[in-house]
Design an enzyme around this catalytic site. Sequence first.
Site, PDB file in Angstrom:
ATOM      1  N   SER A 140       0.850  -1.188   0.000  1.00 16.68           N
ATOM      2  CA  SER A 140       0.000   0.000   0.000  1.00 16.68           C
ATOM      3  C   SER A 140       0.882   1.233   0.000  1.00 16.68           C
ATOM      4  CB  SER A 140      -0.883   0.007   1.248  1.00 16.68           C
ATOM      5  OG  SER A 140      -1.372   1.321   1.453  1.00 16.68           O
TER       6      SER A 140
ATOM      7  N   HIS B 120      -1.365  -1.286  -4.126  1.00 12.19           N
ATOM      8  CA  HIS B 120      -2.651  -0.890  -3.545  1.00 12.19           C
ATOM      9  C   HIS B 120      -2.608   0.622  -3.304  1.00 12.19           C
ATOM     10  CE1 HIS B 120      -6.279  -1.650  -1.086  1.00 12.19           C
ATOM     11  NE2 HIS B 120      -5.789  -0.781  -0.221  1.00 12.19           N
TER      12      HIS B 120
ATOM     13  N   ASP C  90      -4.610   3.837  -1.751  1.00 11.50           N
ATOM     14  CA  ASP C  90      -5.663   4.227  -0.817  1.00 11.50           C
ATOM     15  C   ASP C  90      -6.124   5.659  -1.066  1.00 11.50           C
ATOM     16  OD1 ASP C  90      -6.018   1.915   0.919  1.00 11.50           O
ATOM     17  OD2 ASP C  90      -3.933   2.262   1.496  1.00 11.50           O
TER      18      ASP C  90
ATOM     19  N   MET D 176      -8.658   8.577   0.143  1.00 15.79           N
ATOM     20  CA  MET D 176      -9.476   8.992   1.304  1.00 15.79           C
ATOM     21  C   MET D 176      -9.914  10.438   1.118  1.00 15.79           C
ATOM     22  SD  MET D 176      -7.206   7.398   4.398  1.00 15.79           S
ATOM     23  CE  MET D 176      -6.423   5.788   4.279  1.00 15.79           C
TER      24      MET D 176
ATOM     25  N   HIS E 274      -8.433   1.586  -3.819  1.00 20.60           N
ATOM     26  CA  HIS E 274      -9.384   1.382  -2.714  1.00 20.60           C
ATOM     27  C   HIS E 274      -9.998   2.737  -2.377  1.00 20.60           C
ATOM     28  CE1 HIS E 274      -9.645   0.294   1.903  1.00 20.60           C
ATOM     29  NE2 HIS E 274     -10.838   0.520   1.378  1.00 20.60           N
TER      30      HIS E 274
ATOM     31  N   MET F 163     -12.031   5.076  -0.288  1.00 21.25           N
ATOM     32  CA  MET F 163     -12.642   5.306   1.031  1.00 21.25           C
ATOM     33  C   MET F 163     -13.248   6.705   0.979  1.00 21.25           C
ATOM     34  SD  MET F 163      -9.586   3.601   3.246  1.00 21.25           S
ATOM     35  CE  MET F 163      -8.489   3.668   1.832  1.00 21.25           C
TER      36      MET F 163
ATOM     37  N   MET G 261     -11.833  -5.499   5.425  1.00 16.36           N
ATOM     38  CA  MET G 261     -10.950  -4.631   6.213  1.00 16.36           C
ATOM     39  C   MET G 261     -10.619  -5.323   7.528  1.00 16.36           C
ATOM     40  SD  MET G 261     -10.266  -1.998   4.419  1.00 16.36           S
ATOM     41  CE  MET G 261      -9.240  -1.231   5.681  1.00 16.36           C
TER      42      MET G 261
ATOM     43  N   ASP H 242      -7.015  -6.140   4.191  1.00 21.96           N
ATOM     44  CA  ASP H 242      -6.305  -4.857   4.245  1.00 21.96           C
ATOM     45  C   ASP H 242      -6.219  -4.365   5.686  1.00 21.96           C
ATOM     46  OD1 ASP H 242      -5.258  -2.371   3.718  1.00 21.96           O
ATOM     47  OD2 ASP H 242      -6.976  -1.644   2.565  1.00 21.96           O
TER      48      ASP H 242
HETATM   49  C1  DX5 Z   1      -6.169   1.732   5.801  1.00 20.28           C
HETATM   50  C2  DX5 Z   1      -5.766   1.452   4.373  1.00 20.28           C
HETATM   51  C3  DX5 Z   1      -4.708   0.437   4.255  1.00 20.28           C
HETATM   52  C4  DX5 Z   1      -3.389   0.791   4.907  1.00 20.28           C
HETATM   53  C5  DX5 Z   1      -2.786  -0.472   5.427  1.00 20.28           C
HETATM   54  O1  DX5 Z   1      -7.327   2.498   5.803  1.00 20.28           O
HETATM   55  O2  DX5 Z   1      -6.882   1.021   3.613  1.00 20.28           O
HETATM   56  O3  DX5 Z   1      -4.497   0.059   2.894  1.00 20.28           O
HETATM   57  O4  DX5 Z   1      -2.482   1.396   4.039  1.00 20.28           O
HETATM   58  O5  DX5 Z   1      -1.671  -0.151   6.170  1.00 20.28           O
HETATM   59  P1  DX5 Z   1      -0.997  -1.179   7.180  1.00 20.28           P
HETATM   60  O6  DX5 Z   1      -0.550  -2.358   6.368  1.00 20.28           O
HETATM   61  O7  DX5 Z   1       0.158  -0.407   7.736  1.00 20.28           O
HETATM   62  O8  DX5 Z   1      -2.016  -1.542   8.205  1.00 20.28           O
HETATM   63 ZN    ZN Z   2      -6.540   0.098   1.562  1.00 15.22          ZN
END
Ligand code: DX5
Ligand code: ZN
Length: 225
Positions: A7, A32, A34, A36, A65, A67, A136, A174
């Site tokens: 990620s 991956h 993320d 947000m 992903h 969010m 998750m 994840d």
């Molecule tokens: C959290 C993200 C994850 C995050 C995971 O909201 O969706 O993808 O980057 O990070 P680690 O592996 O450090 O928990």
């Molecule tokens: Zn993620």
Amino acid sequence: MVEILPSILSADFARLGEQVQLLETAGCHMLHVDVMDGHFVPNITIGPPVVASLRKATKLKLDVHLMIEDADRYAPAFVQAGADSVSVHQEACRHLDRTLTMIKSEGALAGVVLNPATPIATLDCVLELVDYVLIMSVNPGFGGQKFIRYTLNKVRALAEKRNQRRLNFTIEIDGGVTRENAAEIANAGVEWLVAGSSVFSGELDLGMSFTTLQREARSASMVKV
Ligand code: DX5
Ligand code: ZN
């Protein structure tokens, strides 16, 4: 084949291209990403321009992903920017069937994500439609959190349901994946393991952190067969 998806949330954004190259050389196949929005989760990250830059810099598959509250509005821009797969949260999508169908028609694999507290039964009607389900294993919003163990029960139940209904979707997890729990997670039925801090912030170098995690996850799935 079981895959580790680094990620980039935990990457050094000033050296992103260089770090992606190192992962590619180490045998990584998917990243991956993320996204947000500061509404669905209490954090803000990146938008389509970063995906477009990554698309030019690497051949790795880009797993986005979302969010965010308004996936219908923004998902097409991520596919056009080069995302290979796009996942949306069940909790954020009022018309989930429509959103998943739209992502597929844009040309990406469509995934649906469940927060830790959301039961897998909420996906019963869309399991035929989705390409992958992301469970998750932390509450979304931040990297570096601790793995929530009961989410493995959800993975096992989902894998069982997939078997019973003879479906083909991929199961992704994840949050909080480490080299200590990667084998157990793969054994529960996960094929895509997202890993942020344990790839980018470990005591090993980047390539080594990645290959160690991948070796752990793959050895487990080989034992299972
Ligand atoms: C959290 C993200 C994850 C995050 C995971 O909201 O969706 O993808 O980057 O990070 P680690 O592996 O450090 O928990
Ligand atoms: Zn993620």
